[in-house]
Design an enzyme around this catalytic site. Structure first.
Site, mmCIF file in Angstrom:
data_model
loop_
_atom_site.group_PDB
_atom_site.id
_atom_site.type_symbol
_atom_site.label_atom_id
_atom_site.label_comp_id
_atom_site.label_asym_id
_atom_site.label_seq_id
_atom_site.Cartn_x
_atom_site.Cartn_y
_atom_site.Cartn_z
ATOM 1 N N GLU A 194 31.672 6.125 21.038
ATOM 2 C CA GLU A 194 30.479 6.706 21.647
ATOM 3 C C GLU A 194 29.284 6.326 20.781
ATOM 4 O OE1 GLU A 194 30.571 10.898 22.112
ATOM 5 O OE2 GLU A 194 32.481 10.932 23.177
ATOM 6 N N ASP A 233 22.967 19.215 19.919
ATOM 7 C CA ASP A 233 23.572 18.662 18.712
ATOM 8 C C ASP A 233 23.637 19.709 17.609
ATOM 9 O OD1 ASP A 233 23.736 16.253 19.979
ATOM 10 O OD2 ASP A 233 21.989 15.373 18.997
#
EC number: 4.2.1.20
Length: 270
Positions: free
Chosen positions: A57, A68
């Site tokens: 990824e 995040d």
């Protein structure tokens, strides 16, 4: 429910088929482009390939990364300060492909909109990318991306969470191709000691409505955790722990990747 045409076979399907034939899960590793700088991030991603990571990824750093955790947020902030651009992510994808790896891009939707949805899909496919993970895009709002992914033969990986209603989960799974990203804990990403007990139930909910592969992320940092998730998921997704390892240097990154690759092959015997 959003109507989705599935005119193309999954680009990632052969990866999961091969792993399944070997009675194991796929190891899916995330790193952001540009951390600690662009060349070093590309070297780190190719190191993942060489160390047993099945799918890479490639993260697009974004200035407002609402999902995040602190480790990835710090890394993406550093990358942005260093001047990283979306085209650097495409170059990283190309380098991974040349190294024999399989790359998908993970990005918030705003950078794709700024680049141009069809142009991004075209350039991602040209770089050898196989798909796109879009954590803040839901299928109901993804008409442009659904069309572009068909045009350029890219997989589209949407997220489901324990909070997803049955209707939302079914619509998300139907719109996805390649795999479905199951967020195993609520909230932001990050390595943690205990893997969420909600994850097996969430995977089961997806499996009840589709045979699409399911990748579980948000928290894995050890071989034992990878082995635990590999018992019920098709893919084990690791992000924050790899970023932390990269901070310590490429040898540590290679070592951790090797440990995780062993974990997805071990099952609960780890």
């Amino acid at each position: 429910m959003v109507a989705v045409e599935q005119s193309e076979a999954s680009r990632l399907g052969p990866v999961f088929d091969s792993c399944r034939a070997n009675n194991r899960a796929a190891l899916i590793g995330y790193l952001p482009t540009g951390y600690p700088d662009v060349p070093a991030s590309v070297a780190a991603m190719t190191a993942l390939v060489e160390s047993g990571c099945d799918i890479i990824e490639v993260g697009v750093p974004y200035s407002d990364p609402g999902m995040d955790g602190p480790t990835i947020a710090r890394a993406t902030e550093a990358a942005l300060r260093g001047g990283v651009r979306v085209r650097d992510t495409l170059a990283a994808v190309e380098a991974i492909s040349i190294a024999g790896g399989r790359a998908v891009v993970m990005t918030y939707w705003n950078p794709v909109l700024r680049y141009g949805v069809d142009a991004f899909a075209r350039d991602l496919a040209a770089a050898g990318g196989l798909g796109l993970i879009t954590p803040d895009l839901i299928p109901d709002e993804a008409q442009q991306w659904l069309a572009a992914s068909e045009e350029h033969r890219l997989d589209r990986i949407f997220l489901v969470a324990p909070s997803s209603t049955p209707e939302r989960l079914a619509a998300t799974v139907e719109a996805s191709r390649g795999f479905v990203y199951a967020a195993s804990t609520m909230g932001v990403t990050g390595a943690r000691d205990a893997v969420s007990q909600a994850a097996p139930e969430l995977v089961g909910r997806v499996k009840a409505v589709s045979d699409i592969p399911v990748g579980v992320g948000l928290g894995v940092r050890s071989r034992a955790q990878a082995a635990q998730i590999a018992q019920y998921a098709d893919g084990v997704i690791v992000g924050s722990a790899l970023v932390t390892a990269l901070t310590e240097g490429l040898p540590r990154l290679r070592a951790l990747t090797g440990e995780l690759a062993a974990g997805v092959r071990l099952g609960m015997s780890a």
